[in-house]
Design a protein around this motif. Structure first.
Motif, PDB file in Angstrom:
ATOM      1  N   TYR A  45       0.601  -9.979   1.164  1.00  0.00           N
ATOM      2  CA  TYR A  45       0.456  -9.205   2.246  1.00  0.00           C
ATOM      3  C   TYR A  45       1.448  -9.431   3.425  1.00  0.00           C
ATOM      4  CZ  TYR A  45      -4.256  -7.671   0.661  1.00  0.00           C
ATOM      5  OH  TYR A  45      -5.378  -7.130   0.074  1.00  0.00           O
ATOM      6  N   GLN A  78       2.027  -3.818   5.532  1.00  0.00           N
ATOM      7  CA  GLN A  78       2.601  -2.739   6.259  1.00  0.00           C
ATOM      8  C   GLN A  78       4.006  -3.038   7.123  1.00  0.00           C
ATOM      9  OE1 GLN A  78      -0.360  -1.964   9.324  1.00  0.00           O
ATOM     10  NE2 GLN A  78      -1.623  -0.697   8.093  1.00  0.00           N
ATOM     11  N   GLU A  79       4.373  -4.395   7.191  1.00  0.00           N
ATOM     12  CA  GLU A  79       5.449  -4.788   7.913  1.00  0.00           C
ATOM     13  C   GLU A  79       6.629  -4.872   6.726  1.00  0.00           C
ATOM     14  OE1 GLU A  79       5.184  -7.996  10.279  1.00  0.00           O
ATOM     15  OE2 GLU A  79       3.673  -7.176  11.733  1.00  0.00           O
ATOM     16  N   GLN A  80       6.170  -5.239   5.706  1.00  0.00           N
ATOM     17  CA  GLN A  80       7.266  -5.400   4.512  1.00  0.00           C
ATOM     18  C   GLN A  80       8.303  -6.444   4.952  1.00  0.00           C
ATOM     19  OE1 GLN A  80       8.311  -3.082   1.530  1.00  0.00           O
ATOM     20  NE2 GLN A  80       6.108  -2.455   1.317  1.00  0.00           N
TER      21      GLN A  80
END
Length: 314
Positions: free
Chosen positions: A272, A277-279
């Protein structure tokens, strides 16, 4: 330059090209291993020193040194994931060791159909972790009355249990441990069987002459000590595999809403972190390097503790 290349090729192929077929068969595997294993490993270490958001090729200006490592070691969520691993190890390593050793002892004592039972117990090893996790989740430990576990409990008048959503008590550990136990016990049974078949029958004959009683006494003083090298190897492999736990956790606990905040092993957390979302691939790579170092240190410490590979070890 041409002469040097020709000389190198001659040494590579050996006298009269005897090594040609070796490289024909091994070459594709070696190339694949380098491209898909070692190159990503080296690149992951490289990324861990950069602020790599949404990219696998950061700029030189994004260099952060050991900043990602410091951030990971100060991250409570990452440290909690290591705690989840330790708890999982406490459950799965002794359980798998005892079950696989017991299966090996039983199969080894069979006088008929030994190959059949050996194959039956080993068969789950060929099953995909994803498939097994879905079977456990949807059929056996389904949180509704149609699940096998709740059906059996219902026969005794017990209430239905949400196995994967109940945190007090944490019944999800029962589901995670049993699916991993079912998947890997057969493999380690084969290792113990190989160790049992290496024990000289003369040792048992000598023990019988000395008055040793069959059963526990013979197992304690003859069989178990002779399995020392196998036991060390099994424990090492179990701990390393526990570090790499991902499939069963992710497929058992995640749903359309995402992954719950509990029972996140390191690989799930890093998944994760790097692909969420932040990658943040730099931070995720740093966590992966830290995890690899922990595995290496734990393996070396265990090997030294148990004396694996010392002089005179079988």
């Amino acid at each position: 330059m041409t002469a040097t290349a020709t000389s190198f090729g001659a040494r590579l192929l050996g006298p009269q090209r005897r090594n040609l077929w070796f490289w024909v068969f091994v070459g594709p595997f070696a190339i694949g291993l380098g491209l898909f294993t070692y190159v990503p490993l080296v690149w992951s270490v490289y990324l861990s020193f950069f602020d790599a958001h949404n990219t696998v090729s950061p700029k030189a200006t994004d260099f952060v040194g050991l900043g990602n490592y410091g951030a990971m070691l100060a991250d409570d969520a990452f440290l909690a994931s290591l705690g989840t691993f330790l708890l999982f190890t406490v459950f799965i390593v002794p359980a798998t060791y005892v079950v696989s050793l017991a299966l090996a002892l039983m199969v080894n004592r069979l006088r008929f159909a030994q190959a059949f039972f050996r194959s039956v117990f080993f068969l789950p090893t060929a099953c995909s972790y994803v498939v097994a996790a879905l079977i456990w989740k949807l059929s056996i430990f389904n949180g509704v009355r149609f699940g096998l576990a709740n059906t059996v409990l219902g026969l005794f008048g017990a209430d239905q249990t949400g196995w994967l959503s109940t945190t007090d008590p944490p019944w999800y550990w029962l589901v995670i441990v049993t699916v991993r136990l079912w998947l890997q016990a057969g493999f380690y049974m084969i290792l113990f069987l190989a160790g049992l078949q290496r024990i000289s029958p003369q040792l048992y004959e000598a023990a019988a002459v000395d008055g040793a009683r069959p059963g526990w006494q013979v197992f304690r003083y003859i069989t178990f000590p002779q399995l020392r090298a196998t036991s060390v190897a099994v424990v090492l492999l179990l701990v390393i595999n526990a570090f790499q736990a991902f499939d069963e956790f992710y497929n058992l606990l995640s749903d359309a809403r995402g992954y719950p905040p509990y029972a996140r092993p390191p690989l799930v957390y890093l998944y994760y972190t790097a692909l969420g979302q932040e990658q943040n691939l730099g931070l995720g790579s740093a966590g992966a390097v830290i995890l690899a170092l922990i595995i290496a240190v734990a393996t070396v410490v265990q090997a030294r503790w148990f004396g694996l590979g010392r002089k005179g070890e079988d």
